[in-house]
Design an enzyme around this catalytic site. Structure first.
Site, PDB file in Angstrom:
ATOM      1  N   ASN A 133     -10.058  -0.347  -2.454  1.00 38.59           N
ATOM      2  CA  ASN A 133      -8.233  -0.210  -2.223  1.00 38.59           C
ATOM      3  C   ASN A 133      -7.500  -0.784  -3.359  1.00 38.59           C
ATOM      4  O   ASN A 133      -7.636  -1.895  -3.716  1.00 38.59           O
ATOM      5  CB  ASN A 133      -7.754  -1.258  -1.101  1.00 38.59           C
ATOM      6  CG  ASN A 133      -6.708  -1.270  -0.636  1.00 38.59           C
ATOM      7  OD1 ASN A 133      -5.919  -0.481  -0.975  1.00 38.59           O
ATOM      8  ND2 ASN A 133      -6.318  -1.048   0.588  1.00 38.59           N
ATOM      9  N   HIS A 190      -3.614   7.486   0.637  1.00 42.93           N
ATOM     10  CA  HIS A 190      -3.672   5.700   0.587  1.00 42.93           C
ATOM     11  C   HIS A 190      -4.880   5.477   0.818  1.00 42.93           C
ATOM     12  O   HIS A 190      -6.047   5.908   1.584  1.00 42.93           O
ATOM     13  CB  HIS A 190      -2.820   5.007   0.711  1.00 42.93           C
ATOM     14  CG  HIS A 190      -3.476   3.872   0.800  1.00 42.93           C
ATOM     15  ND1 HIS A 190      -3.780   3.037   0.267  1.00 42.93           N
ATOM     16  CD2 HIS A 190      -3.640   2.126   1.531  1.00 42.93           C
ATOM     17  CE1 HIS A 190      -3.815   1.316   0.011  1.00 42.93           C
ATOM     18  NE2 HIS A 190      -4.081   1.771   1.100  1.00 42.93           N
ATOM     19  N   CYS A 210       0.450  -1.212  -0.071  1.00 45.24           N
ATOM     20  CA  CYS A 210      -0.223  -0.038   0.012  1.00 45.24           C
ATOM     21  C   CYS A 210       0.990   1.506   0.155  1.00 45.24           C
ATOM     22  O   CYS A 210       0.636   2.273  -0.296  1.00 45.24           O
ATOM     23  CB  CYS A 210      -0.719  -0.002   0.709  1.00 45.24           C
ATOM     24  SG  CYS A 210      -2.573  -1.713   1.243  1.00 45.24           S
TER      25      CYS A 210
END
Length: 336
Positions: A293, A263, A115
């Site tokens: 995501n 993020h 991530c």
């Protein structure tokens, strides 16, 4: 000594939209349950036969970024590709991009920081440019999660979160050190590595031969595992710390942020950070509602969309921040 600056941005996402209602037909979940916990309404998943892979999506995003940068592909001096979902175990997709774009034999580096991969990749590119080693660096974040998810009720806690897509940025040399990327800040805490993990195939755990030999349909080691509550608690702390670290380094305060691109892990995390820093809706950009995501791709996709919508202008202070598996986290402070 130079600064680096972003001169081109591009994205690519698959055409196939998968809504929460679509998921409720293949697992025990609901639109209400997913939105309440994550803020996600839909995501893009590669459709079998479309030809999209992590590398090809990265190439498509890169072509847009290079065109917008106003340079030729052969002006690219180095390629950095951030992903946790490479087309092959090795080699990584950086060399696939070099070949697909028919760029001369420049170096290609792959970043495996999940991530926070794009933030790490930007930091590497920034330092290559600052030292004068390279002038133009192509940075890509691309993920194809959907082929590796447990799309049953057993895996719903993870599989509803992730989507596919790619984003890219072209960085170049900036002689005015008051502009461009002002600083980057990177951290890790490996003691929590197994709180968000895919264990197999791995040389230290279970390799392909073990998986084949066992032939165990209940083996979950090659599906993503996440201790959701633990990750959430750590994320909100680390996000706050690393954003403040970047602001303090540059003698800035939260009110000086024109645009925060977090993020896109969970809308609740972003909302927590927004409230903590007392930022308005105009100072934070979220698109997890549409894409889920997308790990290393989430920041470049969001950054590109914010720029395309006119929400980032010359002279703005832009902050990128990420936290994820590893644990790894980081921030980037930019004067646009």
């Amino acid at each position: 000594m130079y600064n680096s600056k972003i001169i081109g941005l591009g994205t690519y996402v698959p055409d196939n939209v998968v809504t929460n209602d679509d998921l409720s037909k293949i697992m025990d979940t609901s639109d209400e349950w997913i939105q309440e916990r994550t803020g996600i309404k839909e995501r893009r998943w590669v459709k079998d036969g479309d030809g999209d892979t992590t590398a090809t999506m990265g190439v498509k995003a890169a072509k847009v970024a290079i065109e917008r940068a106003g340079i030729d592909k052969d002006d690219i001096d180095f390629i950095i590709f951030a992903t946790l979902s490479p087309d092959m175990y090795f080699p990584g997709p950086g060399v696939q991009v070099q070949h697909a774009l028919d760029i001369k034999t420049v170096g290609a580096l792959d970043v495996r920081n999940q991530c926070s991969g794009f933030v790490y990749a930007i930091s590497v590119a920034d330092n290559f440019i600052k030292t004068g080693m390279y002038k133009n660096v192509l940075v890509i974040g691309s993920e194809l999660h959907s082929h590796g998810l447990d799309k049953t009720t057993r895996g719903r806690g993870v599989s509803v979160i992730f989507g596919d897509g790619a984003g890219a940025a072209v960085l170049t040399r900036e002689e005015d050190t008051s502009k461009g990327i002002l600083s980057t800040h990177l951290h890790s805490q490996g003691e929590h590595a197994e709180e968000l993990v895919v264990k197999a195939p791995g040389m230290g755990t279970r390799w392909v031969t073990d998986i084949i030999e066992d032939d165990n349909k209940d083996d979950e080691s090659y599906f993503p595992y996440m201790n959701g509550q633990f990750v959430f608690k750590n994320a909100v702390v680390r996000f706050s710390e690393v954003i403040m670290e970047g602001l303090m380094k540059n003698k800035l305060k939260p009110k000086d942020i024109d645009m925060l691109i977090p993020h896109q892990a969970n809308l609740r995390i972003a909302q927590f950070i927004q409230k903590k820093f007392q930022l308005s809706d105009d100072q934070v950009f979220n698109n997890i509602q549409k894409y889920g995501n997308t790990t290393a791709a989430s920041i470049p996709i969001a950054l590109t969309e914010a720029w395309e919508e006119g929400k980032i202008k010359e002279g703005d202070t832009v902050v990128l921040a990420a936290f994820g598996s590893g644990f790894t986290w980081g921030s980037v402070i930019i004067k646009w």
